[in-house]
Design an enzyme around this catalytic site. Structure first.
Site, PDB file in Angstrom:
ATOM      1  N   GLY A 147      -0.591 -40.910  15.185  1.00 11.39           N
ATOM      2  CA  GLY A 147      -1.036 -42.067  15.960  1.00 11.39           C
ATOM      3  C   GLY A 147      -2.126 -42.834  15.227  1.00 11.39           C
ATOM      4  O   GLY A 147      -2.613 -42.398  14.179  1.00 11.39           O
ATOM      5  N   GLN A 148      -2.510 -44.008  15.781  1.00 11.57           N
ATOM      6  CA  GLN A 148      -3.473 -44.844  15.052  1.00 11.57           C
ATOM      7  C   GLN A 148      -4.841 -44.170  14.942  1.00 11.57           C
ATOM      8  O   GLN A 148      -5.479 -44.200  13.882  1.00 11.57           O
ATOM      9  CB  GLN A 148      -3.571 -46.246  15.655  1.00 11.57           C
ATOM     10  CG  GLN A 148      -3.893 -46.302  17.127  1.00 11.57           C
ATOM     11  CD  GLN A 148      -4.129 -47.730  17.618  1.00 11.57           C
ATOM     12  OE1 GLN A 148      -4.316 -48.667  16.832  1.00 11.57           O
ATOM     13  NE2 GLN A 148      -4.123 -47.923  18.916  1.00 11.57           N
ATOM     14  N   ASP A 188       4.310 -30.553  19.703  1.00  4.64           N
ATOM     15  CA  ASP A 188       4.372 -31.238  20.998  1.00  4.64           C
ATOM     16  C   ASP A 188       3.418 -30.473  21.916  1.00  4.64           C
ATOM     17  O   ASP A 188       3.682 -29.319  22.281  1.00  4.64           O
ATOM     18  CB  ASP A 188       5.814 -31.182  21.537  1.00  4.64           C
ATOM     19  CG  ASP A 188       5.948 -31.904  22.870  1.00  4.64           C
ATOM     20  OD1 ASP A 188       4.948 -31.941  23.642  1.00  4.64           O
ATOM     21  OD2 ASP A 188       7.032 -32.432  23.157  1.00  4.64           O
ATOM     22  N   THR A 221       0.342 -42.817  25.698  1.00  2.48           N
ATOM     23  CA  THR A 221      -0.464 -44.038  25.743  1.00  2.48           C
ATOM     24  C   THR A 221       0.309 -45.249  26.273  1.00  2.48           C
ATOM     25  O   THR A 221      -0.192 -46.371  26.218  1.00  2.48           O
ATOM     26  CB  THR A 221      -1.034 -44.361  24.342  1.00  2.48           C
ATOM     27  OG1 THR A 221       0.057 -44.433  23.416  1.00  2.48           O
ATOM     28  CG2 THR A 221      -2.030 -43.309  23.894  1.00  2.48           C
ATOM     29  N   TYR A 225      -1.630 -43.959  34.381  1.00  2.00           N
ATOM     30  CA  TYR A 225      -2.189 -43.570  33.077  1.00  2.00           C
ATOM     31  C   TYR A 225      -3.664 -43.185  33.211  1.00  2.00           C
ATOM     32  O   TYR A 225      -4.090 -42.121  32.736  1.00  2.00           O
ATOM     33  CB  TYR A 225      -2.026 -44.726  32.083  1.00  2.00           C
ATOM     34  CG  TYR A 225      -2.799 -44.575  30.796  1.00  2.00           C
ATOM     35  CD1 TYR A 225      -2.367 -43.703  29.802  1.00  2.00           C
ATOM     36  CD2 TYR A 225      -3.975 -45.304  30.565  1.00  2.00           C
ATOM     37  CE1 TYR A 225      -3.087 -43.563  28.610  1.00  2.00           C
ATOM     38  CE2 TYR A 225      -4.697 -45.166  29.393  1.00  2.00           C
ATOM     39  CZ  TYR A 225      -4.246 -44.298  28.421  1.00  2.00           C
ATOM     40  OH  TYR A 225      -4.970 -44.160  27.250  1.00  2.00           O
ATOM     41  N   LYS A 246      -5.480 -39.539  32.459  1.00  2.00           N
ATOM     42  CA  LYS A 246      -6.548 -39.385  31.461  1.00  2.00           C
ATOM     43  C   LYS A 246      -7.784 -38.773  32.116  1.00  2.00           C
ATOM     44  O   LYS A 246      -8.471 -37.950  31.512  1.00  2.00           O
ATOM     45  CB  LYS A 246      -6.893 -40.734  30.812  1.00  2.00           C
ATOM     46  CG  LYS A 246      -5.806 -41.315  29.924  1.00  2.00           C
ATOM     47  CD  LYS A 246      -5.431 -40.421  28.754  1.00  2.00           C
ATOM     48  CE  LYS A 246      -6.530 -40.319  27.717  1.00  2.00           C
ATOM     49  NZ  LYS A 246      -6.105 -39.474  26.563  1.00  2.00           N
ATOM     50  N   TRP A 274      -9.502 -50.294  24.134  1.00  2.00           N
ATOM     51  CA  TRP A 274      -8.761 -51.341  23.419  1.00  2.00           C
ATOM     52  C   TRP A 274      -8.665 -51.022  21.915  1.00  2.00           C
ATOM     53  O   TRP A 274      -9.101 -51.803  21.071  1.00  2.00           O
ATOM     54  CB  TRP A 274      -9.438 -52.697  23.622  1.00  2.00           C
ATOM     55  CG  TRP A 274      -9.418 -53.235  25.014  1.00  2.00           C
ATOM     56  CD1 TRP A 274      -9.233 -52.547  26.178  1.00  2.00           C
ATOM     57  CD2 TRP A 274      -9.604 -54.612  25.403  1.00  2.00           C
ATOM     58  NE1 TRP A 274      -9.293 -53.391  27.254  1.00  2.00           N
ATOM     59  CE2 TRP A 274      -9.523 -54.665  26.813  1.00  2.00           C
ATOM     60  CE3 TRP A 274      -9.841 -55.794  24.697  1.00  2.00           C
ATOM     61  CZ2 TRP A 274      -9.656 -55.856  27.524  1.00  2.00           C
ATOM     62  CZ3 TRP A 274      -9.989 -56.981  25.410  1.00  2.00           C
ATOM     63  CH2 TRP A 274      -9.894 -57.007  26.805  1.00  2.00           C
TER      64      TRP A 274
END
Ligand code: NAP
Length: 289
Positions: free
Chosen positions: A24-25, A48, A72, A131, A135, A153
């Site tokens: 992921g980023q 996973d 996400t 979501y 979280k 963001w």
């Protein structure tokens, strides 16, 4: 003063560090920032987190776990809340069960965005979306000894994010409609990874930390800044959240600030944007480097 013999997380020796969601980023940025440690960076395919994980992971202890794996897809969570919870709550519990010092990442979407001023760590959460709820429950699943890092963001040179989407759209059209009634702090993943490293290296106390970019803006402001910084000829048409009509409700203004002593400061979002465009090899005048 950190005692090198009793605090393996903060010492300068090579730590054995696990990164989940390494594809992921944020996972990629963490891998760069912690590159001088002994890294085990596992992508979704490699672990996973909805399952307890390979036995080898549990038998060989880690000095630090950076848990960046998550569901996400904010809108997708509305129609599959159980799927999102399996990853964000169950997955976090599986990661915490490794028993290593843990950094778990969370979000501004745990707040309803109606406070009218920035949110600090002691503010009560009230998520509006499925979501956000997963979280928030994931924060609890991380356990009381984890660092829970809330940010907002996120964007970076890889993966799905607003900056990359805007750059692509500007290639295809001369105007984009962008929401102008949600306010937040767009945070560059490289800056978040560096602040996370500071949190750990300085052995700052565990618990919730708000680590988000300085400054704040609306998505429409951010889009204009992206086009300007990348010298792209694309107009922004400012629209409302209602006009966009997404399935998941978003907080209208969830700017995160820290009230905790010694909180690592992050650069302003505009600096993050410049660093991201530089990483994408786009200079300020739009020419490839
Ligand atoms: N993106 C934001 O704007 C934002 C804002 C605030 C906080 N955060 C939080 O920051 C953290 C990092 O987010 P990000 O922006 O880096 O998200 P991202 O780019 O979507 O990365 C998440 C990674 O987790 C992986 N993943 C999904 N399900 C998994 C599973 N069951 N097991 C293992 N890996 C799984 C994904 O793999 P696949 O792509 O293969 O599914 C992806 O590589 C998350 O905790 C997120 O909630 C994000």
């Amino acid at each position: 003063m950190v005692d090198e013999h009793t605090d393996p997380v903060a010492t300068r020796r090579r730590r054995r560090v696990l990164i989940t969601g390494a594809g992921g980023q944020l996972g990629r940025a963490l891998a760069e920032t912690f590159a001088d440690d002994d890294l085990v960076a596992l992508s979704h395919k490699e672990w996973d987190v909805t399952s307890p994980g390979p036995a080898g992971l549990r038998s060989d202890p880690f000095d630090l776990v950076l848990h960046a794996a998550a569901w996400t897809d904010v809108d997708g969570a509305e129609s599959d809340a159980q799927g999102a919870a399996a990853v964000n709550v169950g997955g976090t519990a599986n990661v915490a069960a490794l028993g290593a010092p843990l950094v778990a990442f969370s979000t501004d979407y745990v707040f309803d965005g109606r406070k009218g001023e920035p949110y600090v760590e002691s503010d009560g959460p009230n998520p509006l979306s499925a979501y956000g709820r997963t979280k928030l429950h994931g924060e609890a699943a991380a356990g009381p000894d984890a660092w829970v890092v809330r940010s907002s963001w996120l964007f970076g040179p890889t993966g799905h994010n607003f900056v990359r989407t805007m750059l692509r759209l500007a290639e295809e059209r001369d105007e984009v409609a962008v929401v102008d009634d949600q306010r937040g702090s767009p945070t560059y993943v490289g800056h978040l990874a560096a602040a996370t490293r500071e949190l750990v290296d300085r052995a700052l106390p565990r618990g919730v930390w708000h680590l988000a970019a300085g400054g704040d803006c609306t998505w429409a402001d951010f889009a204009e800044a992206i086009f300007e910084e990348a010298s792209l000829d694309c107009r922004v048409r400012r629209i409302t959240t209602e006009e966009l009509g997404r399935p998941a409700p978003r907080p209208p203004a969830a700017v995160l600030r820290s009230e905790r002593p010694g909180a690592p400061p992050l650069p302003h979002w505009s600096e993050g944007l410049r660093d991201c465009l530089a990483a994408l090899s786009l200079t300020a005048d739009g020419d490839p480097k």
